[in-house]
Design a protein around this motif. Structure first.
Motif, PDB file in Angstrom:
ATOM      1  N   THR A   1       0.856  -1.190   0.000  1.00  0.00           N
ATOM      2  CA  THR A   1       0.000   0.000   0.000  1.00  0.00           C
ATOM      3  C   THR A   1       0.888   1.234   0.000  1.00  0.00           C
ATOM      4  N   SER A   2       0.634   2.127  -0.930  1.00  0.00           N
ATOM      5  CA  SER A   2       1.398   3.369  -1.054  1.00  0.00           C
ATOM      6  C   SER A   2       0.532   4.530  -0.589  1.00  0.00           C
ATOM      7  N   ILE A   3       1.048   5.270   0.402  1.00  0.00           N
ATOM      8  CA  ILE A   3       0.303   6.387   0.983  1.00  0.00           C
ATOM      9  C   ILE A   3       1.137   7.655   0.833  1.00  0.00           C
ATOM     10  N   ARG A   4       0.528   8.667   0.240  1.00  0.00           N
ATOM     11  CA  ARG A   4       1.185   9.970   0.138  1.00  0.00           C
ATOM     12  C   ARG A   4       0.104  11.037  -0.023  1.00  0.00           C
ATOM     13  N   PRO A   5       0.433  12.298   0.256  1.00  0.00           N
ATOM     14  CA  PRO A   5      -0.579  13.358   0.142  1.00  0.00           C
ATOM     15  C   PRO A   5      -1.183  13.392  -1.266  1.00  0.00           C
ATOM     16  N   GLY A   6      -2.497  13.323  -1.302  1.00  0.00           N
ATOM     17  CA  GLY A   6      -3.174  13.417  -2.595  1.00  0.00           C
ATOM     18  C   GLY A   6      -3.261  12.101  -3.345  1.00  0.00           C
ATOM     19  N   ARG A   7      -2.827  11.002  -2.740  1.00  0.00           N
ATOM     20  CA  ARG A   7      -2.895   9.723  -3.465  1.00  0.00           C
ATOM     21  C   ARG A   7      -2.843   8.552  -2.493  1.00  0.00           C
TER      22      ARG A   7
ATOM     23  N   GLU B   1      -7.688   9.871  -4.805  1.00  0.00           N
ATOM     24  CA  GLU B   1      -6.857  11.025  -5.142  1.00  0.00           C
ATOM     25  C   GLU B   1      -6.747  12.008  -3.983  1.00  0.00           C
ATOM     26  N   SER B   2      -7.194  11.581  -2.817  1.00  0.00           N
ATOM     27  CA  SER B   2      -7.068  12.403  -1.617  1.00  0.00           C
ATOM     28  C   SER B   2      -6.798  11.483  -0.431  1.00  0.00           C
ATOM     29  N   PHE B   3      -6.160  12.022   0.599  1.00  0.00           N
ATOM     30  CA  PHE B   3      -5.800  11.202   1.750  1.00  0.00           C
ATOM     31  C   PHE B   3      -6.887  11.279   2.808  1.00  0.00           C
ATOM     32  N   SER B   4      -7.222  10.099   3.348  1.00  0.00           N
ATOM     33  CA  SER B   4      -8.149   9.997   4.458  1.00  0.00           C
ATOM     34  C   SER B   4      -7.671   8.851   5.337  1.00  0.00           C
ATOM     35  N   LEU B   5      -7.691   9.041   6.663  1.00  0.00           N
ATOM     36  CA  LEU B   5      -7.081   8.075   7.560  1.00  0.00           C
ATOM     37  C   LEU B   5      -7.762   6.714   7.508  1.00  0.00           C
ATOM     38  N   ALA B   6      -9.085   6.686   7.563  1.00  0.00           N
ATOM     39  CA  ALA B   6      -9.794   5.404   7.598  1.00  0.00           C
ATOM     40  C   ALA B   6      -9.546   4.571   6.342  1.00  0.00           C
ATOM     41  N   PRO B   7      -9.695   5.147   5.121  1.00  0.00           N
ATOM     42  CA  PRO B   7      -9.373   4.352   3.925  1.00  0.00           C
ATOM     43  C   PRO B   7      -7.913   3.920   3.863  1.00  0.00           C
ATOM     44  N   ALA B   8      -7.009   4.762   4.375  1.00  0.00           N
ATOM     45  CA  ALA B   8      -5.590   4.425   4.342  1.00  0.00           C
ATOM     46  C   ALA B   8      -5.301   3.221   5.234  1.00  0.00           C
ATOM     47  N   LEU B   9      -5.883   3.202   6.445  1.00  0.00           N
ATOM     48  CA  LEU B   9      -5.687   2.061   7.344  1.00  0.00           C
ATOM     49  C   LEU B   9      -6.286   0.788   6.760  1.00  0.00           C
ATOM     50  N   LEU B  10      -7.475   0.903   6.146  1.00  0.00           N
ATOM     51  CA  LEU B  10      -8.105  -0.267   5.538  1.00  0.00           C
ATOM     52  C   LEU B  10      -7.277  -0.788   4.367  1.00  0.00           C
TER      53      LEU B  10
END
Length: 573
Positions: A368-374, A396-405
């Motif tokens: 999983t790749s996490i960065r601002p805007g993606r 195309e935007s960062f949100s904590l819950a989707p990122a953790l999932l």
């Protein structure tokens, strides 16, 4: 290498003629007649491995000859006759395995090969099995040789956008689309003992535009500690040409100096790579001219069995300062967990992932790749030198819950696949391999068992005397001793696997001297009265004994030292 291998090179013509005779029997119908009247190999007779040195063989013969000499077993005619037969076999094994030419002929053709040179005779395989294994080995060797001569590699990168599939615009149907596709393919081959060349090509397309170039590389070894390389990416006005020289200063340092021409701008590359500590390497690189930058890198491995690999990098360039770090940990199931991060003047990225080998040549992975805007996934599939990558954009935007999932899904999927697919499949394959190996070695085990029974017969009288003496003085009395696939509790590791465990109680009692049992780190199946019931599998020795009226128990690995009695072996009742 064992000494006999060096001396046997002088006998190459005779050996070649015998091997030629063996190949002429490929289509003949022969029966497995064995190396001795009981199909017992001479290595088994002496209790040494097939790669034993001549000194090991002589020492084993001297030790066994003293123990089983007929003059030491005169209590009955039957016992003396058994000892005489065993001593004769020991002498014949010593004669063959200490003669370089006879040993090679025996290894290739068996006992009958020593007299005729035409009969294939191995104790655990018939000629058809031996020929099949030879053909498989030959084909594998040819394939490895072809891969070494022509090293083909390639990569395919397919970038996919699933943004409109997960979070579509109002009125737009859900869909995923391919954003770009890139293909790289090449091969490297040796053109002489000192020269190798690489030829590759790259093609890419995305956003309605295409790109491509041809890559050539020539590498030449000038000396054992010096080599050079000339390479070029030919793509019209955007071509890149470079020439680099490597010089090995000592076993810890390598220097690199190169020149490059990119977009008609010249540049110089200077680098030094060194081993800083036993498990830590470092590199300093300075690039001036075409692309100015200074890079410092540290990498290494640590942890139990070096399971953790790590790397850090600091780069300063005209674009700013950037720092990167990555680490990977491989567990007992061959799963590798990876974490990496990159922080720069204009970028911030965190990547979490996992990869697992499906076979010797196939590996799959997901991260999983996490960065601002993606927010996205990276899926990978590698087979040998070919790699397939699938970067997938999710949001195309960062949100904590989707990122953790999104970060949890690759690990949960890997756990579920391992628990319900890979682990059962691996266990089934191990079981099938275990059954196949035991079937193939059944004759080998039978011969070894008969040999051990003969030895036990010869040792029984002495072991009984020792047992009674230990009982009278309250010393070390062996109640039960098991060898093979035995657990800590003295039961078979595999439920119901009685064939994988051997009762060696009498043999272990015979080894007790003055209420003490000491076994060295040598393989236990070489001891008198022992045999290997499960060739190729992990084996243990379990001993339950009484000492000074207290119950003790201990289990050691086949090659582990055993000393008894010991306080930590007391069993609490």
């Amino acid at each position: 290498a064992p000494a006999h291998r060096t001396r046997t090179r002088r006998c190459a013509p005779q050996i070649d003629r015998l091997q030629g005779a063996m190949s002429r029997t490929e289509h003949s119908s022969t029966s497995s007649s064995g190396d001795s009247p009981d199909n017992e190999t001479y290595y088994q007779v002496l209790g040494v491995p097939r790669d034993a040195t001549e000194e090991d063989i002589r020492n084993a013969y001297k030790r066994l000859a003293r123990r089983f000499h007929p003059d030491k077993h005169t209590s009955s005619d039957e016992l003396r006759e058994t000892a005489n037969a065993h001593f004769t076999l020991l002498s014949r094994a010593h004669e063959v395995l200490t003669d370089p030419l006879k040993r090679v002929i025996y290894d290739e053709l068996g006992e009958e090969g020593l007299s005729s040179g035409f009969e294939l005779s191995f104790p655990t395989k018939d000629p058809q099995q031996l020929r099949r294994e030879y053909e498989l080995h030959r084909k594998q060797r040819e394939r490895e040789q072809e891969e070494a001569e022509l090293n083909i590699s390639g990569a395919v990168v397919t970038a996919i956008s699933a943004v409109e599939l997960i979070n579509p615009y109002p009125g737009v149907p859900r869909r995923a689309e391919i954003q770009s596709l890139a293909v790289q393919q090449g091969f490297e081959t040796s053109v002489s003992q000192k020269d190798t060349v690489y030829v590759g090509a790259f093609l890419g397309t995305g956003n309605g535009r295409g790109d491509g170039h041809l890559k050539l590389r020539w590498k030449r070894f000038l000396a054992a500690d010096r080599w050079m390389q000339v390479s070029g990416n030919l793509a019209g006005l955007h071509s890149l040409l470079s020439a680099t020289m490597w010089q090995k200063a000592d076993e810890y340092q390598v220097y690199r100096l190169g020149v490059e021409l990119q977009n008609w701008r010249a540049g110089i590359i200077m680098a030094q790579r060194m081993q800083l500590w036993e498990k830590v390497n470092g590199e300093i690189l300075l690039r001036v001219g075409a692309k100015e930058a200074a890079v410092m890198e540290l990498s290494g491995h640590t942890g139990d069995d070096d399971r953790i690999e790590w790397k850090t990098e600091l780069e300063a360039s005209m674009d700013g300062l950037s720092v990167g770090a990555s680490a990977g940990y491989t567990d007992d199931t061959d799963r590798t967990c990876i974490v990496s991060s990159h922080l720069g003047s204009n970028a911030l990225e965190l990547e979490l992932g996992v990869s697992r080998p499906l076979s010797e040549r196939v590996t799959v992975g997901a991260s999983t790749s996490i960065r601002p805007g993606r927010l996205g996934w990276k899926l990978s599939f590698q087979r040998g030198p070919h790699q397939f990558l699938f970067p997938i954009s999710l949001l195309e935007s960062f949100s904590l819950a989707p990122a953790l999932l999104a970060a949890a899904i690759p690990f949960v999927a890997d756990w579920a696949l391992y628990k319900w697919y890979f682990a059962p499949k691996a266990e089934q394959e191990k079981q099938e391999e275990r059954e196949r190996a035991r079937e193939e070695s059944a004759e080998f085990v039978r011969v070894s068992r008969e040999k051990s029974l003969r030895e036990v017969q010869l040792l029984r009288e002495n072991a009984q005397r020792k047992l009674q003496a230990e009982k009278r003085k309250g010393g070390l009395v062996v109640n039960k001793a098991l060898f093979g696939a035995v657990s800590e509790s003295g039961t078979p590791i595999h439920q119901g696997d009685q064939e994988g465990v051997v009762d060696v109680t009498l043999s272990v009692q015979h080894l007790v001297e003055d209420s003490k049992l000491v076994l060295s780190e040598m393989s236990k199946h070489r001891l008198a009265g022992f045999y290997d019931p499960i060739p190729g599998e992990e084996k243990y020795l379990y001993v339950q004994y009484t000492f000074r009226g207290r119950l003790h128990a201990v289990r050691v690995h086949n090659n582990e030292r055993l000393v008894a009695p010991a306080r930590n072996q007391v069993v609490d009742v």
